[in-house]
Design an enzyme around this catalytic site. Structure first.
Site, PDB file in Angstrom:
ATOM      1  N   VAL A   1      11.336  -3.897  -1.553  1.00 51.20           N
ATOM      2  CA  VAL A   1      10.216  -3.329  -0.793  1.00 51.20           C
ATOM      3  C   VAL A   1       9.548  -2.206  -1.579  1.00 51.20           C
ATOM      4  O   VAL A   1       8.392  -1.855  -1.331  1.00 51.20           O
ATOM      5  CB  VAL A   1      10.699  -2.838   0.587  1.00 51.20           C
ATOM      6  CG1 VAL A   1       9.531  -2.356   1.434  1.00 51.20           C
ATOM      7  CG2 VAL A   1      11.441  -3.948   1.330  1.00 51.20           C
TER       8      VAL A   1
ATOM      9  N   LYS B   1      -5.591  -2.398   0.690  1.00 56.22           N
ATOM     10  CA  LYS B   1      -4.878  -2.417  -0.586  1.00 56.22           C
ATOM     11  C   LYS B   1      -5.686  -1.758  -1.691  1.00 56.22           C
ATOM     12  O   LYS B   1      -6.888  -1.529  -1.575  1.00 56.22           O
ATOM     13  CB  LYS B   1      -4.548  -3.858  -0.972  1.00 56.22           C
ATOM     14  CG  LYS B   1      -3.443  -4.471  -0.112  1.00 56.22           C
ATOM     15  CD  LYS B   1      -2.171  -3.651  -0.118  1.00 56.22           C
ATOM     16  CE  LYS B   1      -1.465  -3.643  -1.453  1.00 56.22           C
ATOM     17  NZ  LYS B   1      -0.264  -2.780  -1.461  1.00 56.22           N
TER      18      LYS B   1
ATOM     19  N   MET C   1       3.759  -7.118   1.349  1.00 56.28           N
ATOM     20  CA  MET C   1       4.568  -7.827   2.335  1.00 56.28           C
ATOM     21  C   MET C   1       3.933  -7.853   3.721  1.00 56.28           C
ATOM     22  O   MET C   1       3.858  -8.908   4.350  1.00 56.28           O
ATOM     23  CB  MET C   1       5.979  -7.225   2.412  1.00 56.28           C
ATOM     24  CG  MET C   1       6.877  -7.588   1.254  1.00 56.28           C
ATOM     25  SD  MET C   1       8.508  -6.825   1.399  1.00 56.28           S
ATOM     26  CE  MET C   1       9.130  -7.586   2.900  1.00 56.28           C
TER      27      MET C   1
ATOM     28  N   ARG D   1      -5.431  -8.387   5.951  1.00 56.88           N
ATOM     29  CA  ARG D   1      -5.641  -7.160   6.712  1.00 56.88           C
ATOM     30  C   ARG D   1      -7.051  -6.637   6.458  1.00 56.88           C
ATOM     31  O   ARG D   1      -7.734  -7.053   5.520  1.00 56.88           O
ATOM     32  CB  ARG D   1      -4.598  -6.109   6.317  1.00 56.88           C
ATOM     33  CG  ARG D   1      -3.201  -6.413   6.816  1.00 56.88           C
ATOM     34  CD  ARG D   1      -2.176  -5.421   6.305  1.00 56.88           C
ATOM     35  NE  ARG D   1      -1.954  -5.558   4.865  1.00 56.88           N
ATOM     36  CZ  ARG D   1      -1.128  -4.789   4.141  1.00 56.88           C
ATOM     37  NH1 ARG D   1      -0.459  -3.813   4.749  1.00 56.88           N
ATOM     38  NH2 ARG D   1      -0.967  -4.984   2.861  1.00 56.88           N
TER      39      ARG D   1
ATOM     40  N   ILE E   1       8.496  -2.340  -4.524  1.00 50.72           N
ATOM     41  CA  ILE E   1       7.753  -2.903  -5.657  1.00 50.72           C
ATOM     42  C   ILE E   1       6.363  -2.294  -5.790  1.00 50.72           C
ATOM     43  O   ILE E   1       5.821  -2.207  -6.896  1.00 50.72           O
ATOM     44  CB  ILE E   1       7.672  -4.447  -5.534  1.00 50.72           C
ATOM     45  CG1 ILE E   1       7.167  -5.077  -6.835  1.00 50.72           C
ATOM     46  CG2 ILE E   1       6.855  -4.855  -4.334  1.00 50.72           C
ATOM     47  CD1 ILE E   1       8.080  -4.879  -8.012  1.00 50.72           C
ATOM     48  N   ASP E   2       5.752  -1.834  -4.694  1.00 48.84           N
ATOM     49  CA  ASP E   2       4.446  -1.178  -4.793  1.00 48.84           C
ATOM     50  C   ASP E   2       4.502   0.057  -5.682  1.00 48.84           C
ATOM     51  O   ASP E   2       3.484   0.460  -6.261  1.00 48.84           O
ATOM     52  CB  ASP E   2       3.938  -0.771  -3.406  1.00 48.84           C
ATOM     53  CG  ASP E   2       3.272  -1.926  -2.673  1.00 48.84           C
ATOM     54  OD1 ASP E   2       2.575  -2.716  -3.327  1.00 48.84           O
ATOM     55  OD2 ASP E   2       3.448  -2.034  -1.453  1.00 48.84           O
TER      56      ASP E   2
ATOM     57  N   GLU F   1      -0.647   6.603   1.118  1.00 51.77           N
ATOM     58  CA  GLU F   1       0.804   6.780   0.969  1.00 51.77           C
ATOM     59  C   GLU F   1       1.229   8.195   0.649  1.00 51.77           C
ATOM     60  O   GLU F   1       2.439   8.498   0.671  1.00 51.77           O
ATOM     61  CB  GLU F   1       1.367   5.813  -0.085  1.00 51.77           C
ATOM     62  CG  GLU F   1       0.987   6.136  -1.530  1.00 51.77           C
ATOM     63  CD  GLU F   1      -0.310   5.503  -1.972  1.00 51.77           C
ATOM     64  OE1 GLU F   1      -0.604   5.538  -3.182  1.00 51.77           O
ATOM     65  OE2 GLU F   1      -1.048   4.968  -1.107  1.00 51.77           O
TER      66      GLU F   1
ATOM     67  N   TYR G   1      -4.551   2.447   0.453  1.00 52.67           N
ATOM     68  CA  TYR G   1      -3.320   2.533  -0.334  1.00 52.67           C
ATOM     69  C   TYR G   1      -3.691   2.416  -1.809  1.00 52.67           C
ATOM     70  O   TYR G   1      -4.515   1.574  -2.187  1.00 52.67           O
ATOM     71  CB  TYR G   1      -2.358   1.397   0.032  1.00 52.67           C
ATOM     72  CG  TYR G   1      -1.692   1.552   1.373  1.00 52.67           C
ATOM     73  CD1 TYR G   1      -0.826   2.606   1.628  1.00 52.67           C
ATOM     74  CD2 TYR G   1      -1.902   0.615   2.388  1.00 52.67           C
ATOM     75  CE1 TYR G   1      -0.207   2.753   2.860  1.00 52.67           C
ATOM     76  CE2 TYR G   1      -1.284   0.744   3.622  1.00 52.67           C
ATOM     77  CZ  TYR G   1      -0.436   1.812   3.857  1.00 52.67           C
ATOM     78  OH  TYR G   1       0.182   1.953   5.073  1.00 52.67           O
TER      79      TYR G   1
ATOM     80  N   VAL H   1       7.139  -9.229  -3.341  1.00 51.76           N
ATOM     81  CA  VAL H   1       5.735  -9.313  -2.942  1.00 51.76           C
ATOM     82  C   VAL H   1       5.189  -7.906  -2.705  1.00 51.76           C
ATOM     83  O   VAL H   1       5.778  -7.119  -1.955  1.00 51.76           O
ATOM     84  CB  VAL H   1       5.568 -10.182  -1.684  1.00 51.76           C
ATOM     85  CG1 VAL H   1       4.128 -10.161  -1.196  1.00 51.76           C
ATOM     86  CG2 VAL H   1       6.011 -11.612  -1.979  1.00 51.76           C
TER      87      VAL H   1
ATOM     88  N   LEU I   1      12.131   5.497  -1.848  1.00 46.58           N
ATOM     89  CA  LEU I   1      10.773   6.010  -2.003  1.00 46.58           C
ATOM     90  C   LEU I   1      10.804   7.445  -2.496  1.00 46.58           C
ATOM     91  O   LEU I   1      11.517   8.286  -1.950  1.00 46.58           O
ATOM     92  CB  LEU I   1      10.020   5.950  -0.670  1.00 46.58           C
ATOM     93  CG  LEU I   1       8.641   6.623  -0.664  1.00 46.58           C
ATOM     94  CD1 LEU I   1       7.663   5.816  -1.516  1.00 46.58           C
ATOM     95  CD2 LEU I   1       8.111   6.777   0.753  1.00 46.58           C
TER      96      LEU I   1
ATOM     97  N   HIS J   1      -1.017   3.576  -4.688  1.00 52.98           N
ATOM     98  CA  HIS J   1       0.212   3.354  -5.462  1.00 52.98           C
ATOM     99  C   HIS J   1      -0.083   3.437  -6.965  1.00 52.98           C
ATOM    100  O   HIS J   1       0.159   2.492  -7.733  1.00 52.98           O
ATOM    101  CB  HIS J   1       0.849   2.014  -5.106  1.00 52.98           C
ATOM    102  CG  HIS J   1       1.222   1.876  -3.662  1.00 52.98           C
ATOM    103  ND1 HIS J   1       2.255   2.593  -3.092  1.00 52.98           N
ATOM    104  CD2 HIS J   1       0.691   1.125  -2.657  1.00 52.98           C
ATOM    105  CE1 HIS J   1       2.353   2.286  -1.808  1.00 52.98           C
ATOM    106  NE2 HIS J   1       1.415   1.408  -1.523  1.00 52.98           N
TER     107      HIS J   1
END
Length: 372
Positions: free
Chosen positions: A267, A75, A301, A15, A269-270, A118, A94, A298, A240, A96
């Site tokens: 999902v 990321k 994802m 991305r 995991i971040d 986020e 992002y 992952v 979340l 996290h």
């Protein structure tokens, strides 16, 4: 403003922070955009396309970090990147941070202004910059879960949809928000037997109305979670808590009661993951096995469908990038309280309360951060 777009360096991440259409929008407003060579090549956006949109092409990321006033990424910065950030530079991506003290320390030491996609909010109380990737991840979770259930990948050999005379797989989705609802749509569309667990009666009512009883809904007590997980062939973790570490809902003990070859897709995991046995994986090595249960964890994802994800993400982020370019910091955040909720770090201090709590530190009040 000079806006920089470095090439993403995380494992199998294709991305890009700004697609050419976004670059054109910014340059048409008089801003300068510097894009690292090859930043969009992996998803069909070559340097020539960026140049045609008005961007200058940088030979390396170092030039971008050294000159850009605003750095736009996808990321979280990797160690080699956060070491290049500088005081007063705006980072918009992002992050996290809650489950990642190492990154948090690195960004604090840089004294940059770190704004996290986020935690940016909407007038309706949603998370508009997390939503598009949550939609992608929710839909992908069913796709990868179905693949992992195949015997050749170590799964139980179950077809998610079933066939006439053989029922479909049992899918438990923990959380009924954007990720969970999108996962439910795909799983139900594939004729799996789906149950969604959530603690919000409003969310459960909305899901029940949408699916007309095709998807079962349960209030997420500890007992209900345990029963749903141990009966499932595929469990999707979709919980979340904005800015905070994800709660651990599935214990290792529960794995022993599951069918060997069942699959967990985390999902969350971040934000640290919602399964006790979760640990981050990559697209290069996406799964591992604990007690006979396949784990897919992952951390990026949506990177697997990078072109779709990049365009969807830009559709959401561009208005905020424009505001930052037009008004700078702190002007843009003072003018937009929802963008201000994205401010995680400022000049060596943690601003977002959930991140500060995760690090055991006192947050700098938002008003003080904006006042300098």
């Amino acid at each position: 403003m000079l806006i920089g777009v470095p090439r993403e360096v995380k494992n199998h991440e294709y991305r890009v922070g700004l697609v050419p259409a976004s670059v054109r929008e910014l340059t048409s407003r008089g801003h300068r955009v510097l894009v690292e060579t090859g930043a969009g090549a992996g998803i069909g956006f070559p340097d020539a396309t960026y140049a045609a949109a008005g961007a200058a092409i940088a030979p390396n990321a170092a030039q971008i970090f050294a000159t850009a006033e605003l750095v736009v990424k996808v990321k979280e910065p990797q160690p080699a990147e956060w070491q290049q950030l500088r005081p007063g530079q705006i980072l918009f991506t992002y992050l996290h941070l809650a489950p990642d003290p190492e990154q948090t320390r690195g960004l604090l030491e840089s004294r940059c202004t770190a704004i996290a996609y986020e935690t940016v909010t909407s007038p309706e109380g949603g998370l508009p910059l997390l939503a598009p990737m949550s939609e992608v991840a929710g839909r992908m979770a069913v796709q990868v879960g179905a693949r992992c259930l195949e015997k050749e990948l170590g799964g139980a050999g179950i077809l998610l949809s079933g066939v006439p005379g053989v029922p479909g797989a049992r899918v438990a989705i923990l959380g009924g928000g954007v990720v969970g609802s999108n996962a439910a749509r795909i799983a139900a569309g594939m004729r799996a037997r789906v149950v969604v667990l959530d603690r919000s009666p409003r969310v459960l009512d909305a899901l029940d109305r949408e699916f007309g009883g095709q998807v079962a809904t349960l209030f997420a007590t500890a007992e209900a979670v345990e029963q749903a997980v141990t009966e499932a062939d595929l469990v999707i973790g979709a919980v979340l808590v904005p800015g905070a570490a994800a709660p651990r809902l599935v214990t290792r003990a529960m794995l022993g009661a599951m069918r060997p070859g069942s699959v967990l897709v985390d999902v969350a995991i971040d934000q640290g993951g919602c399964f006790e046995t979760s640990r981050p994986t990559t697209h290069a090595e996406p799964t591992y096995v604990v007690d006979g249960i396949i784990h897919y964890c992952v951390t990026n994802m949506p990177g697997a469908v990078a072109r779709t994800s990049a365009v969807a993400l830009n559709n959401a982020t561009l208005p905020f990038v424009v505001q930052l370019a037009e008004l700078g910091f702190p002007g843009a955040l003072a003018a937009n309280p929802h963008l201000a909720q994205g401010l995680n770090l400022q000049a060596g201090r943690i601003v977002h309360p959930a991140v500060a709590a995760a690090m055991g530190m006192e947050p700098l009040p938002l008003a003080a951060a904006l006042a300098g």
